[in-house]
Scaffold this active site. Structure first.
Site, PDB file in Angstrom:
ATOM      1  CG  HIS A 181      -2.106  -0.876   1.090  1.00  0.00           C
ATOM      2  ND1 HIS A 181      -2.029  -2.242   1.283  1.00  0.00           N
ATOM      3  CD2 HIS A 181      -3.402  -0.624   0.780  1.00  0.00           C
ATOM      4  CE1 HIS A 181      -3.222  -2.780   1.108  1.00  0.00           C
ATOM      5  NE2 HIS A 181      -4.076  -1.821   0.801  1.00  0.00           N
ATOM      6  CE  LYS A 192      -3.955  -0.498   4.723  1.00  0.00           C
ATOM      7  NZ  LYS A 192      -5.298   0.053   4.965  1.00  0.00           N
TER       8      LYS A 192
END
Length: 269
Positions: free
Chosen positions: A158, A162
């Site tokens: 990601h 995040k």
């Protein structure tokens, strides 16, 4: 407010996911934005850029409870912060709206508590670790394959903003695969980590999960399954947040006819 449309409040409207949700809802003839909630000082500016002159007809609030009570939405979509997601979901239900939660970070115990609360209110709701249709299929395929492979590892990738790790998608994938076997990788040697965390997190069924955070990524996951002289790799990539929007729209419509909290988009497809 529209009588014949589903009225939607978007919580976290100034974030990248929240912005994408607003844009997606505006494209639907049966959905209507009635309120935007965000703690950012840029809320009015963001709302104006998204809604133009219609911004004056929309409730803009920094408080979720005030936004719900003022706008009276049918559905609240939340893409905010793992630190607040439990309280937000509880607030949505207690104030009589239907939650569609894309924020990750809820534990199984918290989901159970929220399910009991929503049952009392006789409302529908949905919590989904991932709203991309392809990601849901990736999880389903991984679950099916787990029946035939004894060794599994998951790598999720990601963007570097995040906050939580592993991702909700990786955790959900491991849970689904765990339904197919008592435990995985039981024949592995007992390894010794020379650097703590080198082997990643470990699920209840002994599936190792590795998290990568790099700028330029959006949301990606690989599932590696190994058996006798073979390996199967299942991968899904989201290159843009628009990939999640068809699932969000499906969820908004679906919760209107539900009377329980559903965990996982796969359960309504």
């Amino acid at each position: 407010m529209s009588i014949n449309k589903i009225n939607v409040l978007v919580c976290g409207a100034c974030g990248k996911m929240g912005t994408a949700v607003v844009e997606a809802v505006l494209e639907q003839s049966d959905l209507d934005i009635v309120a935007l909630v965000d703690t950012s000082d840029e809320l009015y500016t963001k709302a104006t850029s998204l809604l133009g002159s219609n911004v004056d007809n929309i409730i803009l609030e920094t408080s979720l409870s005030k936004g719900i009570n003022t706008a009276n939405p049918d559905v609240v979509v939340d893409f905010t912060n793992p630190n607040f997601v439990y309280d937000h979901t509880k607030t949505i239900i207690e104030n009589g709206a239907r939650p569609v939660i894309g924020t990750t970070g809820l534990t199984i115990d918290q989901i159970t508590e929220l399910s009991l609360l929503i049952d009392k209110k006789k409302l529908g709701g949905l919590v989904a670790p991932n709203f991309a249709i392809g990601a849901v299929l990736m999880m389903e395929f991984s679950k099916k394959a787990a029946k035939y492979f004894d060794h599994v590892e998951i790598v999720e990738l990601h963007h570097n903003k995040k906050l939580d790790a592993p991702s909700g998608t990786a955790i959900k994938t491991a849970e689904m695969m765990g339904e197919m076997q008592k435990t995985f990788s039981s024949t592995n040697v007992k390894d010794k980590e020379l650097l703590q965390g080198a082997r990643g997190a470990v699920s209840e069924k002994n599936i190792h999960i590795h998290s990568i955070r790099l700028p330029g990524l959006v949301a990606h996951q690989e599932v590696y399954l190994a058996g006798s002289s073979q390996m199967l790799t299942i991968r899904h990539d989201s290159f843009d947040r628009k990939s999640f929007m068809p699932g969000v729209i499906i969820a908004i419509r679906n919760v209107m006819s539900q009377s329980k909290l559903i965990y996982g988009l796969e359960n309504i497809l």
